[in-house]
Structure formats: C-alpha cells, structure tokens
Design an enzyme around this catalytic site. Structure first.
Site, PDB file in Angstrom:
ATOM      1  N   GLU A  13      46.541  51.573  18.594  1.00  0.00           N
ATOM      2  CA  GLU A  13      47.245  52.857  18.762  1.00  0.00           C
ATOM      3  C   GLU A  13      47.121  53.655  17.472  1.00  0.00           C
ATOM      4  OE1 GLU A  13      51.419  52.911  20.370  1.00  0.00           O
ATOM      5  OE2 GLU A  13      51.531  54.743  19.179  1.00  0.00           O
ATOM      6  N   HIS A  15      45.789  56.966  15.519  1.00  0.00           N
ATOM      7  CA  HIS A  15      45.575  58.356  15.918  1.00  0.00           C
ATOM      8  C   HIS A  15      44.719  59.145  14.949  1.00  0.00           C
ATOM      9  CE1 HIS A  15      48.477  57.543  19.004  1.00  0.00           C
ATOM     10  NE2 HIS A  15      49.412  57.246  18.129  1.00  0.00           N
ATOM     11  N   HIS A 159      51.470  56.644  26.187  1.00  0.00           N
ATOM     12  CA  HIS A 159      51.963  56.884  24.830  1.00  0.00           C
ATOM     13  C   HIS A 159      53.081  57.921  24.865  1.00  0.00           C
ATOM     14  CE1 HIS A 159      51.863  58.686  20.765  1.00  0.00           C
ATOM     15  NE2 HIS A 159      51.478  57.481  20.375  1.00  0.00           N
ATOM     16  N   ASP A 282      50.018  52.227  14.776  1.00  0.00           N
ATOM     17  CA  ASP A 282      50.473  53.605  15.009  1.00  0.00           C
ATOM     18  C   ASP A 282      50.174  54.463  13.781  1.00  0.00           C
ATOM     19  OD1 ASP A 282      51.412  55.769  16.391  1.00  0.00           O
ATOM     20  OD2 ASP A 282      53.479  55.092  16.572  1.00  0.00           O
TER      21      ASP A 282
END
Ligand code: MN
Length: 319
Positions: A13, A15, A159, A282
């Site tokens: 996850e 980004h 998400h 994250d």
C-alpha cells in the site's frame, strides 16, 4: 541490498502522485507529503534500501480516479496507468503496480483492469472510498469490475478516502478544527472503509463472484476485531445461508499498512490466519522504517514471518 534474513520484503500500500491527476483533483485537502509522493526515483529506492524493503507495489494516493466523472476518469486512468508502467520499467526489480480504474464508467473500468493486467503487467487494482457522486462500490453497477477481476484472478484493494459529507457533518465536524486527522486516519477513514468491507459481504457479490479476492489495509480496518460480533448479529433472523465471518475469512486479505500494533496483529492472525496477512507500510503517510523496525520485533515463527513479509504477496499478486 535490503532484505530481511527470512524473506523478500514486499509492501503493497505504497503511494505516489501523478502530476496530471493531482492537477485534475484541484487543491489538496489536508496536509499531504507531496514531495515524497511525487518522487519515484533514487530517493524512494534509497529509503526502501535503508528500511529493508525489496519491493513497493505502487498505487495513486486517494481519491485517485474515484473523484472523477466518466468523461474525465476514462482517459485519465489510461494515461496514469501508462505513466505508472513507465515508472515500474525504470526499476522492475523494485516496483510493481496497482491500476487506477475509472469506476464512474464500470465497463470501461473493467476493460482498463484487463489492459493493466495483461498489457502492463499490473498486480490488480486499488479503489479509494466512494466513487463519483458518492456511490458505494458494492452497488451492482460496479460488479462488471469484480467479474473481470475474478476472471483475471487479480485482487482489488479497497483503500480509504474521505467519508461521505453527511457523515462528516453528523459524526465528525465538531472536532475537525482541533484534530484534523479525525476525518482521515484518526477515525474517518476507518468508518468509511470498514463500512465498505461489510457492505461488500452483504451485497452478495461473493455469491456471484466466488473467486473475487479483496484486500483491506490497516489490519482489516478494525473488522477482524469485530468479526465475531458482526457475525453473531447477522445470524439472527438471517436470510443468508453462509455466515458473514466465513465469507470474510474466505474472500478477504489484509495488510499491516499504518497499523503496527502487536495486539491488533495477534487478533488479525487469530481471525484470518497467517496466509492472509501481508506486510505494508502506507508510505509516505507512514515511514518505511517504522514498518520494518516493528516487524523485527514481532514474535512469530520464521514460516509465518516469511509469509507476511512477502510470501503471501508473491502468491496473491503473482510477483
Ligand atoms: Mn494508504
């Protein structure tokens, strides 16, 4: 080179921002680590090396394509996915990708998923919060996307994004000024994404598409902790034959993104088993080293650690 001594370390996850998508979003809401989000080169790799992360599966930050109507989202998703492919091609040993999908046009989104998987080599797709016009993604109009994901045997990662404005107004607004994170990772994201998880089960999409595989971040958005109670409540006067908990345990996978808690991990492992939990950070909302330093302290067998670090991701994402 990075590496845990036990296994390849894959984070799911993680980004980035695409400049054209950022421009189409308009002014960002809340404080965003823009510099780290826009950097997908040597600095990112160096940070992964320092933390011991072998691979990032890259995805746009929220709200990705879910912010846009069909006319904007369809061409923008194609262009953004093509640019993500170029980023991955710079370091195919270190980067993989989840597709952005134009959910406002579900058939086009299904086609884009197929293109992203077959032509670009992506691992699946990530969807963020509610679709355009505040539509829940479990509604039947979106099922063509899930039919295609099932046929391609790739997961869909659900998400968080900002909660529905009515929820912000009714539940959250009193404390936003002093605690801006109340509507984001502090609580709002959890309300939004846990609700999406429950709604997916109730929608019947897994009866229609039993091969659909769903990923939730943040150790399942609280749902593993609540599975027994949700299951118990829905069993009263149930009109469904398959218990909620059984469907959740069969169709869902969870990642550790932004939730580095031993008690939460223990609960998640007890509900889901070690085959369905995958390491994630994250990044850059949470820093890489926070995730890997925590994992070094987790007391599990080497076999289970290897699955969580990267073995489960290799299998599920075909990396
Ligand atoms: Mn995230």
């Amino acid at each position: 080179m990075p590496n845990s001594e036990i296994a390849k370390v894959i984070a799911l996850e993680e980004h980035y921002w695409d400049s054209e998508v950022v421009e189409a979003w308009g002014p960002a809401k809340g404080k965003q680590p823009a510099e780290q989000l826009l950097e997908v080169g040597d600095k990112r790799i160096a940070d992964m090396n320092a933390a011991g992360i072998d691979m990032q599966v890259l995805s746009l930050g929220a709200p990705a394509m879910q912010a846009f109507d069909a006319g904007t989202a369809v061409p923008l998703a194609t262009a953004a996915n093509d640019r993500l492919k170029s980023i991955i091609d710079t370091r195919p040993d270190r980067f993989a990708g989840f597709a952005a999908l134009p959910t406002a046009a579900p058939e086009a989104a299904a086609d884009e998923l197929e293109r992203a998987v077959k032509d670009l080599g992506f691992c699946g797709a990530m969807l963020h919060g509610l679709s355009h016009e505040q539509k829940w993604l479990d509604l039947p109009e979106f099922w063509p996307i899930y039919a295609r994901a099932e046929a391609l045997d790739v997961p869909i990662y659900f998400h968080p994004a900002l909660p529905h404005p009515a929820v912000v107004g009714a539940y959250l607004k009193d404390y936003i000024q002093d605690y801006p994170e109340f509507i984001h990772a502090g609580w709002g994201f959890t309300i939004e994404t846990a609700t999406q998880g429950v709604r997916l089960v109730l929608s019947g999409v897994f009866d229609e598409h039993p091969g659909l595989k769903v990923i939730l971040g943040h150790l399942g958005e609280g749902l593993p902790f609540l599975l027994w109670r949700i299951n118990h409540a829905f069993s009263r006067g149930a009109n469904k034959t398959t218990p909620f908990r059984e469907i959740f345990q069969r169709q869902f996978y969870v990642t550790t993104s932004g939730n580095f808690s031993d008690p939460a991990l223990l609960c998640t492992l007890m509900e889901m088993g070690a085959d369905r939990v995958m390491f994630s950070v994250d990044y850059p909302y949470v820093q890489n080293h926070e995730g890997t330093e925590w994992m070094k302290t987790v007391s599990l067998s080497d076999e289970d650690l290897a699955k969580i670090y990267g073995g489960n991701a290799e299998r599920l994402l075909k990396i």
